[in-house]
Design a protein around this motif. Structure first.
Motif, short mmCIF file in Angstrom:
data_model
loop_
_atom_site.label_atom_id
_atom_site.label_comp_id
_atom_site.label_asym_id
_atom_site.label_seq_id
_atom_site.Cartn_x
_atom_site.Cartn_y
_atom_site.Cartn_z
N ARG A 6 0.80 -1.22 0.00
CA ARG A 6 0.00 0.00 0.00
C ARG A 6 0.84 1.28 0.00
O ARG A 6 0.30 2.37 -0.16
N ASP A 7 2.13 1.17 0.20
CA ASP A 7 3.03 2.33 0.23
C ASP A 7 4.01 2.19 -0.93
O ASP A 7 5.02 1.50 -0.83
N VAL B 83 -2.98 5.94 -12.12
CA VAL B 83 -2.59 6.38 -10.78
C VAL B 83 -3.84 6.54 -9.91
O VAL B 83 -3.88 6.09 -8.75
N VAL B 84 -4.86 7.19 -10.47
CA VAL B 84 -6.12 7.39 -9.73
C VAL B 84 -6.73 6.04 -9.35
O VAL B 84 -7.20 5.85 -8.23
N ARG C 234 -4.97 4.64 -6.40
CA ARG C 234 -5.29 5.38 -5.18
C ARG C 234 -6.69 5.03 -4.67
O ARG C 234 -6.92 4.95 -3.47
N ARG C 235 -7.61 4.79 -5.59
CA ARG C 235 -8.97 4.42 -5.18
C ARG C 235 -9.03 3.03 -4.57
O ARG C 235 -10.00 2.69 -3.89
N VAL D 157 -4.21 2.46 -2.27
CA VAL D 157 -2.75 2.48 -2.38
C VAL D 157 -2.26 3.92 -2.24
O VAL D 157 -2.73 4.82 -2.95
N ASP D 158 -1.35 4.15 -1.33
CA ASP D 158 -0.73 5.46 -1.19
C ASP D 158 0.40 5.55 -2.22
O ASP D 158 1.57 5.31 -1.92
N LEU D 159 0.00 5.87 -3.44
CA LEU D 159 0.94 5.92 -4.56
C LEU D 159 1.50 7.33 -4.70
O LEU D 159 0.75 8.29 -4.89
N MET E 109 -7.78 13.29 -8.34
CA MET E 109 -6.38 13.54 -8.06
C MET E 109 -6.17 14.41 -6.84
O MET E 109 -5.05 14.59 -6.38
N ILE F 99 -3.23 14.05 -4.23
CA ILE F 99 -2.22 13.08 -4.63
C ILE F 99 -0.85 13.55 -4.15
O ILE F 99 -0.55 14.74 -4.14
N ARG F 100 -0.05 12.61 -3.75
CA ARG F 100 1.27 12.93 -3.22
C ARG F 100 2.30 12.91 -4.34
O ARG F 100 2.29 12.02 -5.18
#
Length: 376
Positions: free
Chosen positions: A77-78, A93-94, A97-98, A101-103, A123, A126-127
């Motif tokens: 998840r990281d 990516v989205v 994250r949904r 997952v902390d992407l 988004m 988002i990090r």
């Protein structure tokens, strides 16, 4: 099955050597007080990643979204996606994250930051890390370039979450000697910390200061100001790493098993069924003090032949010959004999195969088969 039963060419990995390589780096970083976010792009294997984090999903670095998706399926998840984000990949990516997952994505331009800000399909928040150039090797912005603050402000204005900075000392792969490697590690650290301090002075929160390459991870003596180290090649190592003194040849965990299919005594050649499609075209030691051509040669038990190299390769043929200038005899290997080729660049060699045949040092028994993640 054993190493005589598998169709050649194929990839084999010594599990105990992998575990020793992992233990060595983890102990070093523990001593420096910094966490490891291993780069899984070399192994591309969920099973290898389990060895990196004592059997549980831990923080990882990936180089493709296919890797991110496969590791997410395995419970990770990281995840840091450490290749500059292309706007058309934001939908994937989205989707990750949904799934919880902390992407974290990577960027080094205002255009990329603006793309994150412009996308409103989920988004928000988002990090992102800003890539910092520490040695001119590839991408990134200089730590004192004013564009660094412009990128950060663009992210903030768009609702994205600036998590920190990332740098990679890619030129360390061409360092020569311990002093040069230590200097590369300190320069990598200094550039990352300078960029973080510049951002903090402008009012940005910078919790992540990420550095790393296999050479610098093993030669850093001070990681003050760094929050995590990334490295990937170290799980297998290769002849490039041995050539610059990061490891020894005995630390190489990977080899390609090939079969002798011909002999040319008039040319001093032994021919095998493993060409560059099995080992790759990488010639990374060509610029080092000792050129290992396409790899060193060992028998099936891992015992190396004196000065025998895979000296050339075509698509499906390997040529073995004695190192130029050596007086060692050419081994009398009959047709059908099997040998192991130690790779020049583990990442490139692994990429030619879809699985690992896991063994223990000195053993010919295949204990397990681990699959590799493919695709982008």
């Amino acid at each position: 099955m054993n190493l005589e039963d598998v169709e050649t060419p194929f990839l084999t990995v010594d599990r105990s050597v992998v575990q020793a390589n992992i233990g060595r780096l983890r102990a070093r970083l523990d001593g420096l007080g910094v966490g490891l976010r291993p780069h899984v792009k070399t192994a591309k294997s969920v099973e290898v990643a389990r060895l990196l984090h004592d059997g549980t999903p831990g923080p990882i670095t990936v180089s493709t979204l296919a890797e991110a998706e496969a590791f997410a399926d395995a419970g990770h998840r990281d995840i840091l996606y450490a290749v500059g984000i292309a706007p058309h990949k934001l939908a994937r990516v989205v989707a990750l994250r949904r799934r919880g997952v902390d992407l974290i994505v990577l960027l080094d331009s205002v255009e990329q930051a603006a793309a994150l800000a412009a996308d409103r399909t989920g988004m928000a928040g988002i990090r992102a890390l800003i890539e910092v150039d520490c040695d001119g090797h590839r991408g990134g912005v200089a730590p004192n370039d004013p564009i660094l603050l412009t990128i950060a402000q663009t992210l903030r204005d768009g609702g994205a979450d600036l998590r920190g900075v990332l740098t990679h000392a890619g030129e360390s792969y061409f360092a020569d000697g311990d002093d040069a490697l230590r200097a590369a590690a300190e320069n990598e650290r200094r550039c990352a910390v300078l960029a973080a301090e510049t951002l903090r002075a402008a009012g940005h929160t910078v919790p992540v200061v990420s550095v790393g390459s296999t050479p610098t991870a093993h030669f850093a003596t001070d990681l003050t100001g760094v929050s995590e180290v990334r490295a990937g090649n170290f799980v297998f190592f290769d002849l490039v790493m041995a050539g610059i003194g990061v490891c020894t040849v005995d630390d190489l965990a990977m080899s390609v098993v090939t079969t002798v299919i011909g002999r040319r005594p008039d040319k001093g050649w032994i021919l095998t069924d493993g060409g560059w499609m099995a080992t790759s075209r990488d010639r990374g030691t060509a610029r080092q003090r000792v050129d290992q051509a396409y790899g060193l040669v060992a028998d099936l038990d891992g015992v190396r032949y004196d000065d025998l190299l895979m000296s050339d390769a075509s698509q499906e043929h390997g040529i073995l010959s004695i190192r130029p200038g050596s007086t060692a005899p050419l081994p009398d290997l009959p047709i059908g004999a099997r040998v192991r080729i130690l790779p020049v660049h583990a990442c490139a060699t692994a990429a030619q195969h879809d699985r690992y045949h896991m063994i223990e040092p000195g053993s010919r028994t295949v204990q397990d088969i681990w699959t590799r993640i493919t695709g982008w």
